[in-house]
Design a protein around this motif. Structure first.
Motif, PDB file in Angstrom:
ATOM      1  N   SER A 277     -62.385 -91.544 -71.539  1.00 31.20           N
ATOM      2  CA  SER A 277     -63.038 -90.838 -70.431  1.00 31.20           C
ATOM      3  C   SER A 277     -63.284 -91.761 -69.246  1.00 31.20           C
ATOM      4  N   MET A 278     -63.721 -92.976 -69.522  1.00 30.38           N
ATOM      5  CA  MET A 278     -63.976 -93.921 -68.444  1.00 30.38           C
ATOM      6  C   MET A 278     -62.688 -94.269 -67.694  1.00 30.38           C
ATOM      7  N   LYS A 279     -61.595 -94.387 -68.431  1.00 31.35           N
ATOM      8  CA  LYS A 279     -60.311 -94.692 -67.786  1.00 31.35           C
ATOM      9  C   LYS A 279     -59.874 -93.529 -66.891  1.00 31.35           C
ATOM     10  N   ILE A 280     -60.043 -92.305 -67.400  1.00 28.69           N
ATOM     11  CA  ILE A 280     -59.683 -91.126 -66.607  1.00 28.69           C
ATOM     12  C   ILE A 280     -60.505 -91.085 -65.317  1.00 28.69           C
ATOM     13  N   ALA A 281     -61.806 -91.339 -65.447  1.00 25.35           N
ATOM     14  CA  ALA A 281     -62.691 -91.308 -64.274  1.00 25.35           C
ATOM     15  C   ALA A 281     -62.292 -92.369 -63.254  1.00 25.35           C
ATOM     16  N   GLU A 282     -62.041 -93.589 -63.730  1.00 26.93           N
ATOM     17  CA  GLU A 282     -61.649 -94.671 -62.816  1.00 26.93           C
ATOM     18  C   GLU A 282     -60.322 -94.370 -62.132  1.00 26.93           C
ATOM     19  N   ASP A 283     -59.369 -93.845 -62.907  1.00 28.06           N
ATOM     20  CA  ASP A 283     -58.065 -93.506 -62.333  1.00 28.06           C
ATOM     21  C   ASP A 283     -58.189 -92.406 -61.283  1.00 28.06           C
ATOM     22  N   PHE A 284     -59.249 -91.595 -61.402  1.00 31.69           N
ATOM     23  CA  PHE A 284     -59.462 -90.506 -60.453  1.00 31.69           C
ATOM     24  C   PHE A 284     -60.232 -90.973 -59.222  1.00 31.69           C
ATOM     25  N   GLY A 285     -60.588 -92.256 -59.220  1.00 36.20           N
ATOM     26  CA  GLY A 285     -61.255 -92.809 -58.044  1.00 36.20           C
ATOM     27  C   GLY A 285     -62.760 -92.888 -58.127  1.00 36.20           C
ATOM     28  N   VAL A 286     -63.320 -92.662 -59.322  1.00 30.16           N
ATOM     29  CA  VAL A 286     -64.765 -92.768 -59.496  1.00 30.16           C
ATOM     30  C   VAL A 286     -65.163 -94.243 -59.560  1.00 30.16           C
ATOM     31  N   GLU A 287     -66.190 -94.601 -58.797  1.00 28.12           N
ATOM     32  CA  GLU A 287     -66.709 -95.972 -58.853  1.00 28.12           C
ATOM     33  C   GLU A 287     -67.689 -96.088 -60.019  1.00 28.12           C
ATOM     34  N   ILE A 288     -67.405 -96.990 -60.945  1.00 22.28           N
ATOM     35  CA  ILE A 288     -68.266 -97.217 -62.100  1.00 22.28           C
ATOM     36  C   ILE A 288     -69.231 -98.349 -61.755  1.00 22.28           C
ATOM     37  N   ILE A 289     -70.512 -98.073 -61.834  1.00 19.45           N
ATOM     38  CA  ILE A 289     -71.539 -99.044 -61.442  1.00 19.45           C
ATOM     39  C   ILE A 289     -72.323 -99.476 -62.679  1.00 19.45           C
ATOM     40  N   ILE A 290     -72.435-100.776 -62.880  1.00 20.12           N
ATOM     41  CA  ILE A 290     -73.217-101.321 -63.995  1.00 20.12           C
ATOM     42  C   ILE A 290     -74.495-101.905 -63.401  1.00 20.12           C
ATOM     43  N   PRO A 291     -75.613-101.188 -63.468  1.00 18.39           N
ATOM     44  CA  PRO A 291     -76.842-101.646 -62.819  1.00 18.39           C
ATOM     45  C   PRO A 291     -77.684-102.525 -63.747  1.00 18.39           C
ATOM     46  N   GLU A 292     -78.752-103.051 -63.207  1.00 23.10           N
ATOM     47  CA  GLU A 292     -79.745-103.770 -64.006  1.00 23.10           C
ATOM     48  C   GLU A 292     -80.648-102.716 -64.652  1.00 23.10           C
ATOM     49  N   LYS A 293     -80.438-102.471 -65.944  1.00 25.13           N
ATOM     50  CA  LYS A 293     -81.131-101.366 -66.617  1.00 25.13           C
ATOM     51  C   LYS A 293     -82.641-101.560 -66.681  1.00 25.13           C
ATOM     52  N   SER A 294     -83.085-102.808 -66.687  1.00 26.18           N
ATOM     53  CA  SER A 294     -84.524-103.058 -66.792  1.00 26.18           C
ATOM     54  C   SER A 294     -85.281-102.455 -65.612  1.00 26.18           C
ATOM     55  N   LEU A 295     -84.643-102.372 -64.447  1.00 20.00           N
ATOM     56  CA  LEU A 295     -85.292-101.784 -63.275  1.00 20.00           C
ATOM     57  C   LEU A 295     -85.569-100.296 -63.492  1.00 20.00           C
ATOM     58  N   PHE A 296     -84.635 -99.627 -64.149  1.00 17.64           N
ATOM     59  CA  PHE A 296     -84.799 -98.205 -64.442  1.00 17.64           C
ATOM     60  C   PHE A 296     -85.818 -98.008 -65.563  1.00 17.64           C
ATOM     61  N   ALA A 297     -85.766 -98.885 -66.566  1.00 20.17           N
ATOM     62  CA  ALA A 297     -86.688 -98.777 -67.702  1.00 20.17           C
ATOM     63  C   ALA A 297     -88.139 -98.925 -67.252  1.00 20.17           C
ATOM     64  N   GLU A 298     -88.376 -99.846 -66.309  1.00 22.11           N
ATOM     65  CA  GLU A 298     -89.746-100.057 -65.813  1.00 22.11           C
ATOM     66  C   GLU A 298     -90.318 -98.793 -65.188  1.00 22.11           C
ATOM     67  N   LYS A 299     -89.463 -98.035 -64.521  1.00 18.59           N
ATOM     68  CA  LYS A 299     -89.918 -96.823 -63.834  1.00 18.59           C
ATOM     69  C   LYS A 299     -90.268 -95.692 -64.802  1.00 18.59           C
ATOM     70  N   THR A 300     -89.823 -95.800 -66.045  1.00 23.08           N
ATOM     71  CA  THR A 300     -90.024 -94.691 -66.985  1.00 23.08           C
ATOM     72  C   THR A 300     -91.191 -94.913 -67.948  1.00 23.08           C
ATOM     73  N   GLN A 301     -91.977 -95.936 -67.733  1.00 23.86           N
ATOM     74  CA  GLN A 301     -93.113 -96.186 -68.626  1.00 23.86           C
ATOM     75  C   GLN A 301     -94.087 -95.014 -68.622  1.00 23.86           C
ATOM     76  N   SER A 302     -94.218 -94.349 -67.482  1.00 20.34           N
ATOM     77  CA  SER A 302     -95.141 -93.223 -67.399  1.00 20.34           C
ATOM     78  C   SER A 302     -94.669 -92.057 -68.268  1.00 20.34           C
ATOM     79  N   VAL A 303     -93.358 -91.960 -68.490  1.00 19.09           N
ATOM     80  CA  VAL A 303     -92.816 -90.906 -69.351  1.00 19.09           C
ATOM     81  C   VAL A 303     -93.260 -91.143 -70.788  1.00 19.09           C
TER      82      VAL A 303
END
Length: 324
Positions: A277-303
């Motif tokens: 699936s990732m190969k299909i998406a990339e071949d179709f021109g989708v930009e795959i972004i690998i972010p710093e997950k800890s930044l997102f995790a910090e925001k979800t503590q309230s959840v």
């Protein structure tokens, strides 16, 4: 009317087929996934393994593609004993067993290895058994991947990039709370409406795993895929207790062993599907972004805090999972 007639006919057939036929017990297994899905492939492994272990004394007949109804409808068929086995999301089972709800807490699992160490150990097995009082006994977990954000016009590299964006989510409170906590605007919407909604700008994006992102053709209208992997909700193979209680001890061992083997096979199928699936998406021109997950995790503590406030009895379970 046509659908109802088909449904009732299949239901009658299922009722008849859960009986012994010449010394063979037929287990009807219904689910909503297409036959190309990696979880269906795992279920085929279960079918093959059980027939082999039992010497064809236990035979599985599979109804894929929602032929016997939605997840909720099939669960009801299990509860009354008309169908033996189904596959459902842990999110669906949380309507019966709150412990399944905990498995959807954002960033609860540190990695895929941590997730399955928990699910395949004493904690996960204990949760599988808690559905018995609702006539739903869990057999094993299937990998259903991790959900990540994808958007049409703007890349998500940090949680701040979600501000002002309408993100389609499943219609459950934890998903809504998670997106809102990150700064986005959670927008519950039927999955079937999502392609057009992204295309027309009704929403700015959504969140799901790679195989779903591609199989739904959302990669055609969403050109940014951010692998923040905020939640990893597994699928669960469930057997109705009405059928389970009619099995001998030896037959139960066969069923459980076949389920465990299928779970391991399904992980391989899932990983292959993600890579494809990732190969299909990339071949179709989708930009795959690998972010710093800890930044997102910090925001979800309230959840997490909100969940434990609503379900204080889950505190011990969450702490055990974190300590695993």
């Amino acid at each position: 009317m046509k659908y109802n007639l088909i449904f009732l006919s299949l239901l009658l057939l299922a009722c008849l087929s859960c009986k012994e036929e010449g010394g063979t017990k037929v287990l009807y297994l219904a689910h909503t996934l297409p036959q190309t899905h990696p979880v269906h492939k795992g279920i085929l492994e279960f079918q093959t393994a059980l027939e082999k272990k039992s010497g064809s004394k236990l035979v599985v007949k599979i109804f894929p593609d929602g032929m016997l109804g939605s997840e909720r409808e099939v669960l009801e068929l299990l509860q009354i004993g008309s169908v033996a086995i189904t596959k459902v999301s842990a999110a669906t089972l949380s309507n019966f067993v709150p412990e399944y709800h905990a498995l959807g807490i954002p960033y609860l699992f540190r990695s895929k290895e941590h997730q399955f160490d928990v699910l395949e150990g004493p904690i996960g097995k204990s949760i599988l058994e808690k559905g018995e009082k609702f006539w739903l006994r869990g057999l094993c977990y299937y990998d259903a991947g991790s959900r990540s954000f994808y958007t049409s016009k703007k890349a998500i590299r940090t949680p701040d990039d979600l501000k002002g964006l309408k993100i389609r989510v499943m219609n459950n409170q934890m998903s809504i709370n998670m997106v809102n906590a990150m700064g986005g605007s959670a927008t519950p919407m039927a999955y079937g409406e999502l392609y057009t909604a992204i295309q027309q700008g009704v929403v700015d994006g959504a969140e799901n795993n790679p195989p779903s992102f591609v199989s739904s053709n959302h990669h055609e209208v969403a050109k940014y895929y951010t692998m923040d992997q905020h939640s990893s909700i597994p699928d669960v193979l469930i057997i109705g207790t009405k059928f389970w209680e009619g099995l001998s001890q030896e037959e139960r061992v066969w069923v459980q062993e076949a389920a465990d083997e299928s779970s391991q096979a399904e992980k391989v199928f899932w990983n292959e599907s993600v890579e494809e699936s990732m190969k299909i998406a990339e071949d179709f021109g989708v930009e795959i972004i690998i972010p710093e997950k800890s930044l997102f995790a910090e925001k979800t503590q309230s959840v997490l805090e909100g969940f434990l406030k609503e379900y204080p009895e889950m505190t011990e379970l969450v702490n055990k999972i974190k300590a695993e």
